[in-house]
Motif scaffolding. Structure first.
Motif, PDB file in Angstrom:
ATOM      1  N   TRP A 305       0.731  -1.138   0.043  1.00 58.89           N
ATOM      2  CA  TRP A 305       0.038  -0.086  -0.046  1.00 58.89           C
ATOM      3  C   TRP A 305       0.826   1.360   0.055  1.00 58.89           C
ATOM      4  O   TRP A 305       0.456   2.264  -0.337  1.00 58.89           O
ATOM      5  N   GLY A 306       2.129   1.150   0.488  1.00 59.20           N
ATOM      6  CA  GLY A 306       3.227   2.456   0.342  1.00 59.20           C
ATOM      7  C   GLY A 306       3.395   2.799  -1.055  1.00 59.20           C
ATOM      8  O   GLY A 306       3.130   4.076  -1.284  1.00 59.20           O
ATOM      9  N   ALA A 310       2.093   6.426  -2.481  1.00 61.90           N
ATOM     10  CA  ALA A 310       3.102   7.049  -3.010  1.00 61.90           C
ATOM     11  C   ALA A 310       2.419   7.424  -4.613  1.00 61.90           C
ATOM     12  O   ALA A 310       2.770   8.758  -4.904  1.00 61.90           O
ATOM     13  N   GLY A 313       0.349  10.295  -3.999  1.00 62.82           N
ATOM     14  CA  GLY A 313       1.047  11.586  -3.782  1.00 62.82           C
ATOM     15  C   GLY A 313       1.599  12.267  -5.015  1.00 62.82           C
ATOM     16  O   GLY A 313       1.616  13.212  -4.968  1.00 62.82           O
ATOM     17  N   TYR A 314       2.121  11.590  -6.082  1.00 64.42           N
ATOM     18  CA  TYR A 314       2.826  12.344  -7.274  1.00 64.42           C
ATOM     19  C   TYR A 314       1.940  12.364  -8.382  1.00 64.42           C
ATOM     20  O   TYR A 314       2.213  12.949  -9.259  1.00 64.42           O
ATOM     21  N   MET A 319      -4.563  15.518  -2.051  1.00 67.45           N
ATOM     22  CA  MET A 319      -4.620  14.503  -1.300  1.00 67.45           C
ATOM     23  C   MET A 319      -4.189  14.790   0.169  1.00 67.45           C
ATOM     24  O   MET A 319      -3.365  15.796   0.223  1.00 67.45           O
ATOM     25  N   GLU A 321      -2.172  12.797   3.453  1.00 68.25           N
ATOM     26  CA  GLU A 321      -2.013  11.413   4.002  1.00 68.25           C
ATOM     27  C   GLU A 321      -2.752  11.108   5.282  1.00 68.25           C
ATOM     28  O   GLU A 321      -2.641  10.023   5.603  1.00 68.25           O
ATOM     29  N   ILE A 343      -1.991   3.061   9.196  1.00 68.56           N
ATOM     30  CA  ILE A 343      -1.642   1.537   8.524  1.00 68.56           C
ATOM     31  C   ILE A 343      -2.307   0.518   9.671  1.00 68.56           C
ATOM     32  O   ILE A 343      -1.951   0.500  10.531  1.00 68.56           O
ATOM     33  N   PHE A 346       0.009  -3.956   9.203  1.00 67.07           N
ATOM     34  CA  PHE A 346       1.385  -4.382   9.718  1.00 67.07           C
ATOM     35  C   PHE A 346       1.883  -5.941   9.771  1.00 67.07           C
ATOM     36  O   PHE A 346       0.960  -6.468   9.685  1.00 67.07           O
TER      37      PHE A 346
ATOM     38  N   ASN B  43       6.350  15.001  -4.335  1.00 68.28           N
ATOM     39  CA  ASN B  43       5.467  14.183  -3.770  1.00 68.28           C
ATOM     40  C   ASN B  43       4.773  15.010  -2.817  1.00 68.28           C
ATOM     41  O   ASN B  43       5.271  15.119  -1.884  1.00 68.28           O
ATOM     42  N   LYS B  44       3.473  14.818  -2.788  1.00 72.36           N
ATOM     43  CA  LYS B  44       2.383  15.258  -1.697  1.00 72.36           C
ATOM     44  C   LYS B  44       2.861  14.395  -0.490  1.00 72.36           C
ATOM     45  O   LYS B  44       2.377  14.882   0.601  1.00 72.36           O
ATOM     46  N   VAL B  45       2.953  13.239  -0.660  1.00 74.96           N
ATOM     47  CA  VAL B  45       3.393  12.495   0.516  1.00 74.96           C
ATOM     48  C   VAL B  45       4.825  12.643   0.796  1.00 74.96           C
ATOM     49  O   VAL B  45       5.659  12.396   0.095  1.00 74.96           O
ATOM     50  N   GLN B  46       5.140  13.196   2.116  1.00 77.24           N
ATOM     51  CA  GLN B  46       6.430  13.430   2.231  1.00 77.24           C
ATOM     52  C   GLN B  46       6.791  12.731   3.579  1.00 77.24           C
ATOM     53  O   GLN B  46       6.248  12.577   4.520  1.00 77.24           O
ATOM     54  N   PHE B  75       5.366   7.707   5.566  1.00 75.60           N
ATOM     55  CA  PHE B  75       3.823   7.345   6.044  1.00 75.60           C
ATOM     56  C   PHE B  75       3.924   6.471   7.489  1.00 75.60           C
ATOM     57  O   PHE B  75       3.181   5.573   7.577  1.00 75.60           O
ATOM     58  N   THR B  76       4.601   7.212   8.178  1.00 74.27           N
ATOM     59  CA  THR B  76       4.789   6.480   9.680  1.00 74.27           C
ATOM     60  C   THR B  76       4.249   7.299  10.875  1.00 74.27           C
ATOM     61  O   THR B  76       4.706   7.137  11.900  1.00 74.27           O
ATOM     62  N   ILE B 110       8.751   1.697   2.458  1.00 67.85           N
ATOM     63  CA  ILE B 110       7.635   2.849   2.674  1.00 67.85           C
ATOM     64  C   ILE B 110       6.534   2.392   3.671  1.00 67.85           C
ATOM     65  O   ILE B 110       6.250   1.040   3.434  1.00 67.85           O
ATOM     66  N   GLY B 111       6.227   3.007   4.810  1.00 63.59           N
ATOM     67  CA  GLY B 111       5.103   2.711   5.681  1.00 63.59           C
ATOM     68  C   GLY B 111       5.319   1.568   6.859  1.00 63.59           C
ATOM     69  O   GLY B 111       4.422   0.946   7.410  1.00 63.59           O
ATOM     70  N   ARG B 112       6.732   1.312   7.053  1.00 61.08           N
ATOM     71  CA  ARG B 112       6.909   0.448   8.255  1.00 61.08           C
ATOM     72  C   ARG B 112       7.669   1.451   9.085  1.00 61.08           C
ATOM     73  O   ARG B 112       8.699   2.173   8.501  1.00 61.08           O
ATOM     74  N   GLN B 113       7.457   1.118  10.423  1.00 56.98           N
ATOM     75  CA  GLN B 113       8.465   2.087  11.449  1.00 56.98           C
ATOM     76  C   GLN B 113      10.032   1.893  11.304  1.00 56.98           C
ATOM     77  O   GLN B 113      10.290   0.721  11.227  1.00 56.98           O
ATOM     78  N   THR B 223       8.829   9.414  -2.374  1.00 51.43           N
ATOM     79  CA  THR B 223       8.400  10.301  -1.158  1.00 51.43           C
ATOM     80  C   THR B 223       9.578  10.883  -0.389  1.00 51.43           C
ATOM     81  O   THR B 223       9.698  11.544   0.666  1.00 51.43           O
TER      82      THR B 223
END
Lengths: 397, 397
Positions: A305-306, A310, A313-314, A319, A321, A343, A346, B43-46, B75-76, B110-113, B223
């Motif tokens: 989903w990342g 993304a 986002g581009y 949008m 987040e 999220i 996980f 990218n709007k997601v930063q 995305f964290t 992306i999207g994982r801590q 991003t």
């Protein structure tokens, strides 16, 4: 509205035929004295048949379409124009209609002169076989295939608000170079509604925007795209029911194109809702189905989903987040992997497990809710596989 | 201007280090009290580090950069921001500088801590090894690699118009998700010129536009992109010679990124000239290097100029198919396969044979002359191979 059989020949008065030899095919669709409208590629390089057909469809009258596969007759100079005219005149003579009642379309390799002897022989064959039958529609759909793996046709029947029952049939071919603004696709649609060329054009443009223009296979835009809609001449019958049926027919053909994208092993439908404007919804949906990273994740059954977020986002779409949600659907299984910016998928969670099992399937729906407004759009795409690379690195050899 | 050794450590006063473990790496670049400018992803997601660094670089002063690979910290949420701040404060304490003198950058999934214990340990390791040496620059370049297959660094020396000799060094990482507007790339550049933040920003933006923004691997935009330029504080020294050297350095780093695109087996440089405006030249050049059909043709060693011309046609650039020329170059071998709209590379011709043999090589230059004006631009790209699909369908598993 209901699905019916028969493709373009579901419409009374339409005769079709297809003939193939080696890598070449010719389809002929005969619908005498029909009203017609067409939508063309926006590529600045335009194939010879596009130039010819743009001219012949100008007055909104057509009687016959001739389309060949195997050679795009594009970037072929004056000789190419000559060849397209010769195709047109052979068909005009064959079915005895004025030359400006003929539309020509081509698909295949760019920049090589059309092998006229073969094409001409196939035209002769096709003209001899013209008939109104399911088999004839199927043959025509087969004849325009290039790297398509199966012929694509659909037909629907609906009742207009004035009580008349009409039907619409279509054939189409994909399957590489499919992009927003219609990468190499030919689509021919017939209907027995009585309509004027202007009415048809308005209806066709509305449908194409929502359907064919939302299909992305690889993002390349072809020089040869064309969609033609032919009806009985007349006026004043097109209504919401017709538009709905045409939208539905076009969306079914668009789905088939995405399903059969070059090398595709999986189909994805991406619905973006909650957008601030229609353009935002369309940009976001197209950006997702076009992203090579989303496409390879789909191929690898990775619920990444990342990459989806993304790509939004581009995309240029507005949008946030912190409000975005991402849902995966397959049949009646649903999982929210991102919920209002949070999220859920996980490692070790049930959500991720379910998401992974959904991604294993052949048809996946991705629903993105931007939660910023009320506009929505759907885009159609497929994965990026080894076979896409194989097909396109070997294409012209 | 000449090429020199040492990467970012070619610049006196710059210390660097890199530390790696499993899939993670940390680079630290220490250049106390430097003037600084940065260019960020659009990218709007930063990612969290982008948000932090945007703030710390605002006043144009930096002393240290910490960059990690393996996790993009994107995305964290608030936790991600916290993690990026912890990275910054550990480094600030380590080299004893104010917290707002630290830039943070991250690349990876992306999207994982962020796995903070590992990253923190690697920061400690890197801080311990900081030194001014070629090896240290190389280690830093290695530590920021993700799917890169080799570390990327470059350094040049030039003489300013005022007689002073200065040097510029840079490290960078690609290699997927590289697109116009810098898909996942981190690039850190140091120089001993004395300059103000505003002067640096102007020079950096000019260079980035011509170089990093003209690299396309897959068209996805990351991003996490960031380019940072650090110099000695001061003013009034930047001149044409400096700009030329910075352009050259950035173009060399951009070339390396394209060479090492994910799964790339071949490198292409596309020069579009004769455009009516700079934008036309850039759009056309990027469209060619981005086209999946051109990229697969390159992989398959197919001199498919039809796909090249089609990509110009849909790029949005003004073009005329009757004036366009397409040339292929490799070393000192040159072939004009399209000459002012005329196809030269037909089957059986010497031109096609030569074109095919050029396309077999690993580095190919495609020159497109639109013959409509005097603007030109160059874009950098690579082929689309089976390995791109393999790498990206397996990435997060």
């Amino acid at each position: 509205m209901k699905k019916i059989e028969g493709g373009i020949c579901a419409v009374e008065g339409v005769k079709a035929a297809g003939a193939c030899e080696d890598n070449y095919g010719v389809a002929v669709i005969h619908y005498p004295d029909s009203s017609a409208a067409a939508v063309f590629t926006k590529n600045k390089v335009q194939a010879a048949p596009i130039i010819i057909t743009r001219e012949s469809v100008k007055d909104g009258k057509l009687s016959v379409i001739v389309a060949n596969s195997g050679n795009a007759n594009c970037f072929t100079g004056k000789e190419g124009i000559e060849h397209a005219k010769l195709m047109a005149s052979q068909v005009a003579e064959g079915v005895d209609v004025p030359l400006d009642h003929v539309a020509v379309a081509s698909t295949g390799i760019i920049g090589r002169q059309l092998p006229l002897p073969i094409i001409s022989k196939l035209i002769t064959d096709a003209l001899r076989r013209l008939e109104n039958s399911s088999g004839a529609s199927r043959n025509a759909a087969e004849a325009i295939m290039t790297t398509d793996t199966y012929p694509k046709e659909f037909a629907v029947e609906t009742t207009l608000k004035n009580g008349k029952t009409i039907c619409i049939g279509g054939i189409t071919k994909g399957s590489g170079m499919i992009a927003p603004n219609m990468g190499t696709m030919l689509s021919f649609i017939t209907t027995d509604i009585e309509a004027s060329p202007a009415e048809l054009e308005e209806a066709l443009k509305k449908s194409v925007e929502k359907t064919f223009n939302m299909v992305v296979v690889d993002g390349d835009e072809s020089t040869n795209d064309i969609v033609i809609l032919m009806s009985r001449p007349g006026k004043g019958n097109i209504d919401g029911n017709f538009q709905e049926a045409l939208d539905y027919l076009c969306s079914q053909l668009a789905r088939m194109m995405a399903h059969d994208g070059e090398g595709a092993t999986k189909y994805m439908e991406v619905e973006v809702k909650g957008a601030q404007a229609l353009d935002d919804a369309r940009m976001a949906a197209k950006s997702i189905v076009k992203s090579p990273l989303v496409k390879t994740a789909l191929f690898g059954a990775d619920p990444n989903w990342g990459r989806i977020v993304a790509a939004v986002g581009y995309s240029g779409a507005r949008m946030d987040e912190n409000t975005i949600s991402v849902r995966l659907e397959e049949g009646d299984r649903i999982v929210d992997i991102v919920d209002k910016g949070k999220i859920m998928g996980f490692e070790g969670t049930e959500e991720l497990e379910l998401a992974e099992s959904i991604m294993e399937r052949e048809e996946i729906k991705i629903i993105v809710d931007l939660a910023l407004g009320n506009y929505e759009a759907t885009a159609y795409g497929c994965d990026l596989s080894y076979d896409y690379v194989r097909i396109n690195s070997e294409y012209s050899t």
